[in-house]
Design a protein around this motif. Structure first.
Motif, PDB file in Angstrom:
ATOM      1  N   ARG A   1      18.799  38.393  43.188  1.00 16.07           N
ATOM      2  CA  ARG A   1      17.762  37.249  42.676  1.00 16.07           C
ATOM      3  C   ARG A   1      16.543  37.422  43.227  1.00 16.07           C
ATOM      4  O   ARG A   1      16.373  37.800  44.516  1.00 16.07           O
TER       5      ARG A   1
ATOM      6  N   VAL B   1      12.600  35.844  44.258  1.00 17.96           N
ATOM      7  CA  VAL B   1      12.053  34.791  44.756  1.00 17.96           C
ATOM      8  C   VAL B   1      11.113  34.160  43.802  1.00 17.96           C
ATOM      9  O   VAL B   1      10.522  35.058  42.875  1.00 17.96           O
TER      10      VAL B   1
ATOM     11  N   THR C   1      15.529  30.765  43.615  1.00 14.99           N
ATOM     12  CA  THR C   1      15.671  31.868  43.205  1.00 14.99           C
ATOM     13  C   THR C   1      15.954  32.020  41.633  1.00 14.99           C
ATOM     14  O   THR C   1      16.426  31.542  40.887  1.00 14.99           O
TER      15      THR C   1
END
Length: 589
Positions: free
Chosen positions: A167, A169, A205
């Motif tokens: 995932r 940011v 995320t």
DNA sequence: GCCGTTTTCGGCCCGACTGTTTTCAGTCG
């Protein structure tokens, strides 16, 4: 008494759903849905099942009813569940690891595992891979050359993906999205293009980047998209949707519809899945069937919407801000016209968590810019006030008297700045460590030199739950300690937050007129959105701070504001949305 | 198996894409 994490429980429940699917999908259709829903719900719960059992509150998890509750209690008591064993009795355990591989579902896994008599969960993925390479899968019924090759690709990707956090940011996802939007807009038939999905909902995320395009020529847009020069591979390419993978394993999903269906497509592709399912169930009761294409009326005609607001309004709902579309009660609130007026970036009047380069011999890091430079930036941002909060001077290198002198010098500096900067108010803070003992790193007379203190944990993160809670409450109990910074200590993709009793901490914050920080640093975003939601419900206040160590960091405020929105915060919940006079009142409260 | 401002019984979101089926099954979001 055994113990299991939420992730382990969710996995087990999904395996049961898989078991039912293999046994008889049509017969157990709704059990399968129920187990999947319970698994999703438990996985995303902010509370551990272990704790909920202890508090006898297992029913608080949506999707967990009497039956699953009974099974979970049995699981924690005996380490296994008779009913689950019964379901999985005739199913090889080798099925389940395969479910983690993209494009593998229960049916496909079962066919392969059965065809080759595979039994070992540890080895099954490697075995399937080898069988595909040896050309032994293509000849099976319902398989072929293409699907055999796809299995090899899927396992290759699974093996890569497993070794890295998948995932992204927020800023990275935004950059990828923006780049794609400007590329797509080069195609003449594109009238508008937007990033949607979790990116529009501003989750902390992001998995895939979702993009919607409005065009009267979807085919041309899809072709253009699939020609993206930075793609690694095309996953799929149909008439109106396509998915590609960029280098670094980042996936972009595209959907293209006519501009007169923009409203329903924006709604559909923004999600969340849970919000959409709930919305569609709600609509169904009114006799409407919702999709990205529009709203199908009782007589079968499709009503199209070019505005998302009109789509919601048609259902009798107010337009719902994307950040709160998570099925947390927003549909009910939209129906009764009681949606909160969420905090906005323009409501923010200051920033309390600013590290300048002022030298006070801390053992933590300094900022890169001077106090004056950061003041100028705050003025440019339109703030009414700014708070400096460097780390406290190192108490290992100085005795109390020396620390006091350092801080007095700093106070002189701040007094000078107040005189020469009449266009903004300056708040005198420090970020003070809560030591392992629970004491603050500064003496009372040092703390008295400040307007207030931001307190935080910077050591011994592994302290166990009860002890950590005591440590935090002890640190917060000082009258100067008004803000608890980056409360959980998590670092996205690097470190889980520490374990503490948040309910107890929130109660203390509320009762003592203190505030929880929502830290805007993109790999912190701490307090987390789900805990913000919980703390706000309990009546806590928050400050949204950037924790800036350089001028450019002060622009991160928007990320913290998104977290506050996702926690349903309004202006009145946010301390740094107060006027200066109200703020001073709060500091002294 | 879950759930309730039409319901404690009778419902349960919707559609795209791919590969293998010549009319659909499986997976995904």
């Amino acid at each position: 008494m055994k113990s299991f994490t939420n992730v382990e429980i969710a996995r087990l429940l999904r395996n049961i759903a898989g078991g039912y699917t293999i046994k008889n999908e049509s017969k157990y259709r709704f059990q399968i849905l129920a187990y999947q829903k319970a698994a999703d719900s438990i996985e995303s719960s902010s509370k551990e099942v272990k704790d909920l059992i202890a508090e006898n509150k297992l029913n608080a998890i949506p999707g967990v009813g009497e039956s699953i509750k009974k099974h979970l209690l049995e699981l924690f008591e005996k380490g296994e569940v008779e009913h689950f064993n019964e379901i999985l009795k005739e199913i090889s355990p080798a099925i389940f690891p395969l479910l983690d591989v993209p494009s593998f579902g229960p049916k496909k896994a079962f066919k392969l595992v059965s065809a080759f008599g595979l039994k070992d969960p540890e080895k099954v993925i490697d075995q399937i891979y080898d069988l595909a390479q040896q050309n032994k899968i293509a000849s099976l019924e319902s398989f072929g050359e293409k699907s055999q090759n796809d299995i090899i690709t899927a396992i290759d990707e699974y093996r890569i993906g497993k070794t890295k956090s998948s995932r992204m940011v927020l800023p990275l996802a935004q950059e990828i999205g923006e780049n794609m939007l400007s590329y797509l807009k080069k195609e003449k038939s594109v009238s508008e293009a937007y990033t949607l999905g979790s990116l529009r909902r501003k989750k902390s995320t992001i998995g895939d980047v979702d993009i919607a395009v409005f065009s009267n020529n979807p085919k041309r847009v899809i072709d253009h998209f699939a020609d993206y020069p930075y793609k690694d591979r095309i996953i799929e390419k149909g008439d109106i949707t396509s998915s590609i993978i960029l280098s670094g394993n980042k996936q972009i999903d595209l959907m293209v519809l006519n501009p007169n269906q923009a409203g329903s497509l924006l709604q559909h592709f923004t999600g969340s899945k849970e919000h959409n399912v709930k919305l569609r169930e709600f609509a169904l009761k009114k006799g409407y069937s919702l999709s990205e294409k529009g709203i199908k009326l009782k007589d079968g005609t499709l009503k199209k919407f070019d505005k998302e607001k009109d789509f919601y309004n048609f259902l009798g709902l107010d337009w719902i801000p994307p950040e709160i579309r998570e099925n947390n009660g927003e549909i009910e609130a939209a129906l009764s016209h009681t949606l909160p007026e969420l905090i906005d970036e323009k409501d923010i009047k200051g920033d309390f968590h600013i590290h300048s380069d002022y030298p006070l011999d801390s053992s933590h890091d300094y900022g890169k810019n001077s106090m004056q430079e950061m003041i100028d930036k705050a003025v440019a941002l339109g703030y009414e006030y700014i708070g400096f909060s460097e780390h406290n001077p190192s108490i290992g290198n100085h005795n109390e008297e020396e620390v006091y002198e350092i801080l007095k010098q700093r106070n002189n500096k701040i007094e000078q700045l107040k005189k020469s900067n009449k266009n903004i108010r300056i708040i005198n803070l420090l970020e003070v460590d809560i030591l392992t003992s629970g004491k603050l790193a500064l003496s009372d007379r040092c703390l008295d030199l400040l307007d207030m203190a931001i307190v935080s944990i910077h050591s011994s993160f592994k302290t166990y739950g009860v002890k950590m809670t005591k440590r935090i409450l002890s640190g917060l109990s000082h009258k100067k300690a008004k803000i608890f910074a980056h409360p959980t200590g998590r670092l996205i993709n690097q470190r889980n937050g520490y374990d503490a009793n948040w309910e107890e901490i929130f109660k203390f914050i509320k009762e003592n007129n203190k505030a929880l920080e929502i830290n805007s640093w993109p790999t912190r975003l701490d307090l987390r959105d789900d805990l913000v939601f919980q703390a706000r419900e309990m009546g806590c206040k928050f400050t949204i701070n950037t924790d800036s160590h350089a001028l450019s960091h002060m622009d991160n405020m928007k990320f913290g504001v998104s977290v506050a929105k996702r926690g349903w915060c309004t202006k009145k919940d946010i301390v740094n949305a107060m006027s200066y006079n109200d703020l001073i009142h709060w500091i002294k409260s």
